[in-house]
Design an enzyme around this catalytic site. Structure first.
Site: not given
Ligand SMILES: NC(=O)c1ccc[n+]([C@@H]2O[C@H](COP(=O)([O-])OP(=O)(O)OC[C@H]3O[C@@H](n4cnc5c(N)ncnc54)[C@H](O)[C@@H]3O)[C@@H](O)[C@H]2O)c1
Length: 252
Positions: A144, A158
């Site tokens: 991130s 985080y």
């Molecule tokens: N959205 C953002 O702005 C952002 C920014 C930086 C990093 N990220 C990272 O990108 C990645 C994806 O994020 P996203 O925005 O698509 O998230 P999201 O919440 O939209 O989707 C995440 C998915 O992971 C699943 N999940 C959550 N906990 C879990 C677990 N313990 N075991 C198995 N599955 C699990 C959820 O059910 C969901 O389907 C993450 O690692 C997040 O930290 C996101």
């Protein structure tokens, strides 16, 4: 067909970036092993993968459980015979429970670490032997921009977990490069996914977009395209690298 005949394990494949990557990788010829806690969301991703002309094995489980992650690898190998790509995408951002070190409980600290850091540990621990059997492969971790710059509103567990994944990327890159296994990390900026949805209304999105050089939030496909490049053979000289995909936010 940039991923023709490849098999990818994608954690968090139920929603957001994980779903988008599952569909994009499928469009490019890959078969998908999806692991997610949310069975209904996985089923929806699977139907989109089928529409894209490929197949997906759905494994309902938690990335913070070693047994669940091992089961995903074992069942994936049983169904598809090999694994080429490990995409450790699942993560949680809990702005309502993960604060400054001053205010976060030990329990919440540990859960965030277990999902965001131990999950990729389990995936690589059980997935790398399968990549070796395939003669090599690609590991994609998800950091991130907060791991590079910190958050204005502290979410210390985080941020620390994502920062540790940068170190894991380097270590795996050096250890397994000689086995033709590349490890790289993507640093998303602000991406409009279900993860951010509870914290964003339209006004907030406009305010955030005005502070990003390209004047928009990212969408899940922006990250899926970056992951596609790292998953494909086009990136065979990328190892240990960090790819920032944030509309220029971190450049400021
Ligand atoms: N959205 C953002 O702005 C952002 C920014 C930086 C990093 N990220 C990272 O990108 C990645 C994806 O994020 P996203 O925005 O698509 O998230 P999201 O919440 O939209 O989707 C995440 C998915 O992971 C699943 N999940 C959550 N906990 C879990 C677990 N313990 N075991 C198995 N599955 C699990 C959820 O059910 C969901 O389907 C993450 O690692 C997040 O930290 C996101």
């Amino acid at each position: 067909m940039r991923l023709k005949d490849k098999v990818a394990v994608i954690t968090g494949a139920g929603m957001g970036m994980g779903r988008e990557a599952s569909v994009l990788f499928a469009e490019e010829g890959a078969k998908i092993i999806g692991l997610d806690v949310n069975a209904a969301a996985l089923a929806e991703t699977s139907s989109q993968v089928t529409q894209a002309g490929s197949e997906m094995l759905c494994v309902t489980g938690d990335v913070s459980s070693e047994a669940d992650v091992k089961r995903a690898i074992d069942e994936g190998l049983a169904q598809f015979g090999k694994i080429d790509i490990l995409y450790a995408n699942a993560g949680v951002l809990w702005k309502d429970r993960d604060f400054s070190v001053l205010d976060t409980t030990e329990e919440n600290w540990d859960i965030v670490q277990a999902i965001n850091l131990k999950g990729p540990f389990f995936l690589t621990k059980h997935g790398i032997p399968a990549l070796k059997q395939s003669g090599g492969g690609s590991i994609i971790l998800v950091g991130s921009i907060s791991a590079l710059a910190g958050f204005e509103l502290a979410q210390d567990s985080y941020t620390c977990a994502k920062g540790a994944l940068i170190s894991l990327t380097k270590s795996l890159a050096i250890q397994f490069g000689p086995d033709n296994i590349r490890t790289n990390i993507i640093h998303p900026g602000m991406i409009d996914t279900p993860l951010q949805a509870p914290y964003l209304d339209d006004q907030k999105k406009k305010d955030i977009a005005s502070g990003i050089p390209v004047r928009r939030l990212g969408v899940a496909r922006d990250i899926a395209y970056a992951a596609l490049y790292l998953a494909s053979d086009e990136s065979t000289f990328c190892n240990g690298s960090e790819l920032v995909v944030d509309g220029g936010f971190y450049a400021m």
